[in-house]
Design a protein around this motif. Structure first.
Motif, short mmCIF file in Angstrom:
data_model
loop_
_atom_site.label_atom_id
_atom_site.label_comp_id
_atom_site.label_asym_id
_atom_site.label_seq_id
_atom_site.Cartn_x
_atom_site.Cartn_y
_atom_site.Cartn_z
N LEU A 91 39.14 -9.06 -14.26
CA LEU A 91 38.97 -8.32 -15.51
C LEU A 91 37.54 -7.85 -15.70
N TRP A 92 36.55 -8.70 -15.35
CA TRP A 92 35.16 -8.31 -15.52
C TRP A 92 34.79 -7.12 -14.62
N VAL A 93 35.33 -7.10 -13.40
CA VAL A 93 35.04 -5.97 -12.51
C VAL A 93 35.61 -4.68 -13.08
N LEU A 94 36.86 -4.74 -13.55
CA LEU A 94 37.51 -3.53 -14.07
C LEU A 94 36.94 -3.10 -15.41
N LEU A 95 36.37 -4.02 -16.16
CA LEU A 95 35.89 -3.70 -17.50
C LEU A 95 34.41 -3.32 -17.50
N PHE A 96 33.58 -4.14 -16.89
CA PHE A 96 32.14 -3.92 -16.98
C PHE A 96 31.66 -2.75 -16.12
N THR A 97 32.28 -2.50 -15.00
CA THR A 97 31.79 -1.43 -14.11
C THR A 97 31.85 -0.06 -14.78
N PRO A 98 33.01 0.39 -15.28
CA PRO A 98 33.01 1.72 -15.94
C PRO A 98 32.36 1.70 -17.31
N CYS A 99 32.54 0.60 -18.06
CA CYS A 99 31.99 0.57 -19.42
C CYS A 99 30.47 0.55 -19.42
N SER A 100 29.87 -0.15 -18.45
CA SER A 100 28.41 -0.17 -18.40
C SER A 100 27.85 1.22 -18.06
N PHE A 101 28.57 1.96 -17.24
CA PHE A 101 28.11 3.31 -16.92
C PHE A 101 28.19 4.21 -18.14
N VAL A 102 29.29 4.13 -18.86
CA VAL A 102 29.49 5.03 -20.00
C VAL A 102 28.68 4.58 -21.21
N CYS A 103 28.57 3.26 -21.41
CA CYS A 103 28.02 2.77 -22.68
C CYS A 103 26.50 2.64 -22.67
N TRP A 104 25.87 2.34 -21.53
CA TRP A 104 24.41 2.24 -21.57
C TRP A 104 23.70 3.12 -20.54
N TYR A 105 24.32 3.44 -19.41
CA TYR A 105 23.61 4.32 -18.48
C TYR A 105 23.64 5.77 -18.96
N ARG A 106 24.79 6.26 -19.35
CA ARG A 106 24.86 7.64 -19.84
C ARG A 106 24.00 7.86 -21.08
N PHE B 65 21.47 3.03 -26.51
CA PHE B 65 21.16 2.30 -25.28
C PHE B 65 20.57 0.94 -25.59
N PHE B 66 19.62 0.86 -26.52
CA PHE B 66 18.98 -0.42 -26.82
C PHE B 66 20.00 -1.45 -27.32
N PHE B 67 20.89 -1.03 -28.18
CA PHE B 67 21.86 -1.98 -28.74
C PHE B 67 22.84 -2.46 -27.67
N ILE B 68 23.42 -1.53 -26.92
CA ILE B 68 24.44 -1.90 -25.95
C ILE B 68 23.82 -2.64 -24.76
N PHE B 69 22.67 -2.19 -24.31
CA PHE B 69 22.07 -2.84 -23.15
C PHE B 69 21.57 -4.24 -23.50
N PHE B 70 21.12 -4.45 -24.74
CA PHE B 70 20.73 -5.80 -25.15
C PHE B 70 21.91 -6.74 -25.12
N VAL B 71 23.06 -6.29 -25.60
CA VAL B 71 24.28 -7.13 -25.51
C VAL B 71 24.65 -7.38 -24.06
N GLN B 72 24.47 -6.36 -23.21
CA GLN B 72 24.77 -6.51 -21.79
C GLN B 72 23.88 -7.56 -21.15
N VAL B 73 22.60 -7.58 -21.50
CA VAL B 73 21.68 -8.56 -20.93
C VAL B 73 22.09 -9.97 -21.35
N ILE B 74 22.57 -10.13 -22.58
CA ILE B 74 23.06 -11.45 -23.01
C ILE B 74 24.24 -11.89 -22.14
N PHE B 75 25.14 -10.97 -21.83
CA PHE B 75 26.25 -11.30 -20.94
C PHE B 75 25.74 -11.67 -19.54
N TYR B 76 24.67 -11.01 -19.10
CA TYR B 76 24.12 -11.35 -17.80
C TYR B 76 23.58 -12.78 -17.79
#
Length: 337
Positions: free
Chosen positions: A192-207, A224-235
């Motif tokens: 689930l993490w592969v299918l969810l985080f791979t496209p969502c990270s591209f659309v939600c913080w890289y774009r 970007f700041f809001f979504i990427f900060f949440v992403q770093v917490i998941f990391y």
């Protein structure tokens, strides 16, 4: 008697005594004591050989194209090497100019399209036979300013690194499931993490960060700041490795060593990748924030961009018009009653 009379002949006697008529028997050319040869023989005597003078080599003449030697050793191989180096240098300059002209041509094409024009999508780069086409248009060298191209490229490579880490996490959970079937929940969550985080990270913080540096958008910076900060917490949670969450972090890796050493080593490698991922995320977040402060973006501009974007959206305007018409019609119906 006849012989004696001949020998006593006065003519014969006179001829024998005459030295001008010397014969070979009377002259020896190799005898220096006899003096010079008789006149009759001197005419036929060979002359003395002349001394041989060695011929001198004429000085070499230099042509206008011939290089002059001023004290340095010059060989044909040196000339060939110098010519080759010069040609390579000129070829490199021409290639650099060609790349610069191509970049300027793309910039002119992008300006000619205008702000409302659409470009052909080129990402992800899918083959022509694929039924699904690219979803985004991306060209860092053309759309991003040269001062921000390095940062955007690093963010793109970081996204690819996180995607590969999640794929490796799936392999680690699969190897754990092969030696311990009780870890089926972790394997399912890893998928689930592969299918969810791979496209969502591209659309939600890289774009958002790509569009922020492309058009100096304050709204995309804040997104970007809001979504990427949440992403770093998941990391960070991935690095910890809580059991049953589908992350091959340190806790799960150390526990897997008791079950199988090879599987534990694989999961520990994954934990190292998660650690590097979290550390790089913090560094990139700070770097983008420092660049954001240099662009002059602000929260007020973000609010204005959000309001402008919402009102310029055709779907939002149609929905607002429909809602307004429905409310007006309901108010008119209620007043008529």
């Amino acid at each position: 008697m006849f012989i004696l009379s001949v020998c006593q002949d006065p003519a014969v006697t006179q001829h024998s005594s005459n030295t001008e008529y010397a014969t070979l028997d009377l002259y020896n050319p190799f005898d220096n004591k006899n003096g010079p040869p008789p006149p009759a023989y001197a005419a036929t005597a060979p002359s003395a050989p002349q001394p041989v003078v060695p011929a001198t080599t004429p000085p070499s003449r230099t042509t206008p194209t011939e290089p002059r030697n001023y004290g340095t050793s010059f060989t044909p191989q040196t000339a060939v090497n110098a010519t080759t180096a010069e040609l390579l240098r000129k070829q490199e300059e021409l290639e650099k100019k060609a790349r610069e002209l191509e970049r300027r041509e793309r910039e002119l094409d992008s300006h000619a399209l205008g702000p409302g024009a659409t470009r052909q999508n080129n990402w992800p780069p899918l083959p022509s036979f694929c039924p699904v086409g690219p979803c985004f248009y991306q060209d860092i060298n053309m759309e991003i300013s040269q001062s921000f191209q390095r940062t955007v490229s690093i963010m793109y490579y970081y996204w690819m690194f996180t995607a590969c880490t999640l794929v490796f996490n799936l392999m680690s959970c699969l190897s754990l499931f092969c030696v311990d079937t009780s870890g089926g929940v972790g394997l399912g969550l890893a998928i689930l993490w592969v299918l969810l985080f791979t496209p969502c990270s591209f659309v939600c913080w890289y774009r958002p960060v790509y569009k922020a540096f492309r058009s100096d958008s304050s709204f995309n910076f804040f997104a970007f700041f809001f979504i990427f900060f949440v992403q770093v917490i998941f990391y960070v949670i991935m690095t910890i490795g809580i059991p049953g969450w589908g992350f091959s972090g340190w806790i799960v890796s150390l526990a897997a060593l008791k079950t199988s050493v090879p599987v534990g080593v694989i999961m520990m490698l994954n934990a190292i990748l998660f650690t590097a991922q979290a550390a790089m995320g913090v560094v990139l977040l700070k770097r983008v924030h420092s660049l954001y402060r240099q662009t002059g973006a602000s929260f007020v501009k973000a609010q204005a961009e959000f309001a402008t974007g919402v009102m310029s959206n055709q779907a939002v305007r149609q929905a607002a018009a429909s809602a307004t018409a429905s409310a007006a019609q309901g108010a008119f119906t209620g007043a008529a009653r």
